[in-house]
Design a protein around this motif. Structure first.
Motif, PDB file in Angstrom:
ATOM      1  N   GLU A  18       1.207  33.542  58.623  1.00 60.58           N
ATOM      2  CA  GLU A  18       2.049  34.663  59.034  1.00 60.58           C
ATOM      3  C   GLU A  18       2.624  34.427  60.431  1.00 60.58           C
ATOM      4  O   GLU A  18       3.779  34.767  60.706  1.00 60.58           O
ATOM      5  CB  GLU A  18       1.247  35.963  58.994  1.00 60.58           C
TER       6      GLU A  18
ATOM      7  N   ASP B 245       5.416  31.907  60.025  1.00 56.90           N
ATOM      8  CA  ASP B 245       6.587  32.567  59.446  1.00 56.90           C
ATOM      9  C   ASP B 245       7.361  33.352  60.501  1.00 56.90           C
ATOM     10  O   ASP B 245       8.598  33.383  60.481  1.00 56.90           O
ATOM     11  CB  ASP B 245       6.156  33.511  58.316  1.00 56.90           C
ATOM     12  N   TRP B 246       6.647  33.997  61.403  1.00 60.57           N
ATOM     13  CA  TRP B 246       7.284  34.772  62.478  1.00 60.57           C
ATOM     14  C   TRP B 246       8.104  33.866  63.382  1.00 60.57           C
ATOM     15  O   TRP B 246       9.253  34.153  63.707  1.00 60.57           O
ATOM     16  CB  TRP B 246       6.213  35.512  63.265  1.00 60.57           C
TER      17      TRP B 246
ATOM     18  N   ILE C 236       9.318  30.898  62.688  1.00 65.83           N
ATOM     19  CA  ILE C 236      10.452  30.347  61.946  1.00 65.83           C
ATOM     20  C   ILE C 236      11.553  31.395  61.786  1.00 65.83           C
ATOM     21  O   ILE C 236      12.742  31.111  61.989  1.00 65.83           O
ATOM     22  CB  ILE C 236       9.989  29.832  60.566  1.00 65.83           C
ATOM     23  N   HIS C 237      11.177  32.611  61.437  1.00 61.59           N
ATOM     24  CA  HIS C 237      12.159  33.678  61.239  1.00 61.59           C
ATOM     25  C   HIS C 237      12.978  33.922  62.505  1.00 61.59           C
ATOM     26  O   HIS C 237      14.192  34.127  62.445  1.00 61.59           O
ATOM     27  CB  HIS C 237      11.449  34.959  60.812  1.00 61.59           C
ATOM     28  N   ASP C 238      12.306  33.899  63.650  1.00 61.04           N
ATOM     29  CA  ASP C 238      12.991  34.167  64.917  1.00 61.04           C
ATOM     30  C   ASP C 238      13.857  33.009  65.394  1.00 61.04           C
ATOM     31  O   ASP C 238      14.839  33.222  66.132  1.00 61.04           O
ATOM     32  CB  ASP C 238      11.963  34.474  66.023  1.00 61.04           C
TER      33      ASP C 238
ATOM     34  N   LYS D 127      14.740  29.816  63.451  1.00 62.85           N
ATOM     35  CA  LYS D 127      15.233  28.793  62.532  1.00 62.85           C
ATOM     36  C   LYS D 127      16.685  28.446  62.831  1.00 62.85           C
ATOM     37  O   LYS D 127      17.507  29.317  63.093  1.00 62.85           O
ATOM     38  CB  LYS D 127      15.104  29.265  61.085  1.00 62.85           C
TER      39      LYS D 127
ATOM     40  N   ASN E 267      10.014  22.998  58.802  1.00 58.54           N
ATOM     41  CA  ASN E 267      10.979  24.067  58.560  1.00 58.54           C
ATOM     42  C   ASN E 267      12.041  24.193  59.653  1.00 58.54           C
ATOM     43  O   ASN E 267      13.034  24.884  59.462  1.00 58.54           O
ATOM     44  CB  ASN E 267      10.239  25.397  58.426  1.00 58.54           C
TER      45      ASN E 267
END
Length: 305
Positions: A124, A127-128, A130-132, A134, A157
């Protein structure tokens, strides 16, 4: 003396017979063996999860294949190893150490008792990040890398980024190096103690620092599951009772004075204390985030010069 000899013979034939049976066993029959052998040690859901984890990680057979072709036979070369895994599970040894692999962010990673087993909470956190970020080209530092799970997932990623990972453990870095090589992912690995940096590492070289450092106090050992306490590396788990934020403080002090973002995995009870410490150090945009279980397990902030 004679009794001991008979015991050895019985044990030998038992395991010889079991091995022979496993060599001609279908997936459905193997699942039944897991259920029989592990009944009383684990719940039915746990046993089912162990079965699919072992068949995927060890036999490279997916759950979909097993469900669609239950009559297929297992690879006989792995029959003895499966017996050993079942015995290890009865001793509460983590299944990831028994098969030597852990699944994390769509990657199979080598793991052993020198590194923590990667967990969902850490996925998690990844993912945070990467989301912010990428698509950006950043220089990233992963502190206390262990198996290299965070660093490798970020590089996979976010391929434009340069990723450096540090750890105090030579054995952990060797494991991370194997994982990078096996996955064909290029990261830089450095042996460093975050609490006693050599001086070669400069915060100004990085745009983003991420870390899942040790954060469980010695006093909270009683709340840790026995299989974690007995088999996972204490160096990567525990901090002194009188300084529970020691790693976060060291990372923040290292980063302070540079335009850098911080992302942390945290202990569920330490969020507010960590937030207050970072505010006093002039970090901005501090955000706590809950994990899938509704616990404060992640924090991000930024230092702006």
């Amino acid at each position: 003396m004679y009794l001991s000899c008979w015991f050895i013979v019985i044990v030998y034939f038992r395991y010889s017979n079991e091995k022979e049976i496993l060599q001609t066993m279908t997936y459905a029959q193997l699942k039944a063996v897991f259920e029989k052998e592990l009944k009383g040690f684990y719940s039915s859901d746990e046993i089912k999860n162990f079965f699919y984890y072992v068949t995927d990680g060890l036999l490279q057979v997916s759950k979909i294949t097993i469900l669609s072709k239950p009559e297929n036979q297992i690879d006989e070369n792995n029959s003895q190893r499966i017996l050993n895994i079942l015995e290890g599970l009865k001793k509460k040894i983590p299944v990831q150490y028994l098969i030597g692999k852990a699944f994390f962010c769509e990657m199979w990673l080598e793991v052993n008792p020198s590194v923590l087993i990667p967990r969902q909470e850490t996925e998690e956190l990844v993912d945070w990040v990467i989301h912010d970020n990428k698509g950006k080209k950043l220089n990233i530092l992963d502190v206390c890398t262990g198996s290299g799970c965070i660093a490798l997932a970020l590089k996979k990623n976010m391929p434009k980024c340069n990723v450096t990972a540090i750890d105090i453990s030579e054995e952990a870095l060797e494991t991370a190096s194997h994982n990078a090589e096996n996955l064909g992912i290029e990261i830089e690995l450095i042996e460093e103690d975050m609490l006693d940096l050599s001086g070669d590492l400069k915060a100004s070289s990085f745009d983003l620092i991420v870390s899942n450092p040790p954060y469980i106090t010695e006093g909270d050992k009683k709340h840790v599951q026995d299989n974690v306490l007995e088999y996972e590396p204490h160096l990567a788990l525990f901090v002194p009772d009188n300084d529970p934020l020691v790693f976060y403080k060291a990372i923040a002090e290292f980063a302070k004075g540079n335009n850098v973002m911080l992302y942390f995995e945290i202990y569920e009870d330490s969020g507010e204390g960590l937030k207050e410490m970072l505010q006093k150090m002039d970090f901005k945009n501090i955000e706590l985030r809950k994990d899938i279980n509704g616990k404060d397990r992640m924090l991000k902030c930024i230092y702006i010069c």
